[in-house]
Write an enzyme that holds these catalytic residues in place. Structure first.
Site: not given
Ligand code: BDR
Ligand code: CA
Length: 303
Positions: A232
């Site tokens: 992500h």
């Molecule tokens: C986001 O949530 C976190 O767990 C990850 O680091 C990312 O920023 C994804 O939904």
């Protein structure tokens, strides 16, 4: 090179994003926030990233609590230390004495991007203290929200859900915003193939990252029954440094704060007719995932 300040909650994919950012941009500072794990731990992890990189990038600790709600963490994905329990390197680095929100308010110049990879508590706190701050930065590139499904709930993505009032403040602030939501980040996947490729790289960074990503695959397999995981947070870095890899569309995006089923949802107006409002967000819809993945892997070959 673009100039960035990273606001983050490391977090496995935040760590990868921090390492990538130091390879492709000028990183002026890292601010930490409560998110995947509590803020003391996200700060330790950000300091560890600077040690791995042998970089002087300063780390500032930010908010320990969301603006108005109770903290939500994601240790079930990232592990209780945020980094999948990988072995740590000893070092003597400490965060700067200045508070993270003060740093966000004081440091940026109009050329600087804020790359926000966690709940938006620090960024919103800066905006609440000085609404004109948004005119003194280049923009905010954030990982958060979704034009489609959520992850922590059927409709909400973790970073927005963990502090919806903060996210609403940021989306309504008038800042120039680029959003990499789940609809986009689910296109940039790592698999066992990626692990194999990383195992072939003889560098300290790759040796650190490989077991961490392996842990993430193992967790995803246990949670959702498949051995692949989305990278992500690196997407929000690349949206600044390599915008040509993305297709963006300007949309109106607002955060649902009241819904009993939909709190933390980013409501994105994707209608092609009857749109009444001026769109407020550049929403990333597509990424050239192959090139993006090779940039991420390439950044781990040397500090
Ligand atoms: C986001 O949530 C976190 O767990 C990850 O680091 C990312 O920023 C994804 O939904
Ligand atoms: Ca994150």
């Amino acid at each position: 090179m673009e100039s960035l300040i990273i606001d983050c909650d490391p977090g496995v994919d935040d760590m990868v994003a921090i390492l990538l950012a130091h390879h492709v941009a000028n990183v002026k500072g890292i601010v930490t926030v409560s998110g995947n794990v509590p803020v003391d731990t996200t700060t330790k992890n950000a300091l560890l990233a600077t040690e791995l990189l042998q970089s002087d990038t300063p780390v500032y600790q930010g908010s320990a609590q969301p603006l108005e709600s109770e903290p939500v963490h994601s240790a079930h994905v990232h592990g209780s230390d945020g980094l999948g329990g990988v072995p740590r390197i000893e070092h003597r680095r400490r965060p700067k004495a200045k508070d993270g929100v003060d740093f966000l308010l004081e440091e940026p110049t109009p050329d600087d991007w804020i790359v926000a990879l966690g709940p938006l508590t620090n960024v919103a706190s800066a905006i609440r203290r000085d609404p004109s701050w948004v005119n003194r930065i280049r923009g905010i590139s954030l990982m958060g929200g979704s034009t489609t499904v959520g992850n922590i709930t059927p409709t909400a993505e973790f970073n927005v859900y963990a502090d919806p009032e903060a996210a609403a403040c940021v989306f309504e602030s008038g800042a120039s915003i680029q959003m990499c939501g789940l609809n986009l980040t689910h296109q940039l996947l790592i698999t066992d193939e990626t692990i194999k490729e990383l195992q072939g790289i003889d560098s300290d960074l790759a040796q650190f990252v490989t077991p961490m990503l392996n842990f993430l695959l193992y967790r995803m397999e246990a949670l959702v029954g498949r051995r692949y995981a989305a990278m992500h947070d690196p997407c929000a870095v690349l949206a600044v440094t390599h915008p040509a890899l993305f297709n963006f569309e300007k949309q109106s995006v607002h955060v649902e704060l009241c819904g009993t089923l939909t709190r933390g949802m980013t409501v994105c107006d994707q209608r092609t007719t009857r749109r009444r409002e001026q769109p407020n967000v550049q929403v990333a819809l597509e990424i050239d995932a192959e090139t993006a993945r090779s940039l991420v892997i390439g950044s781990l070959k040397s500090p």
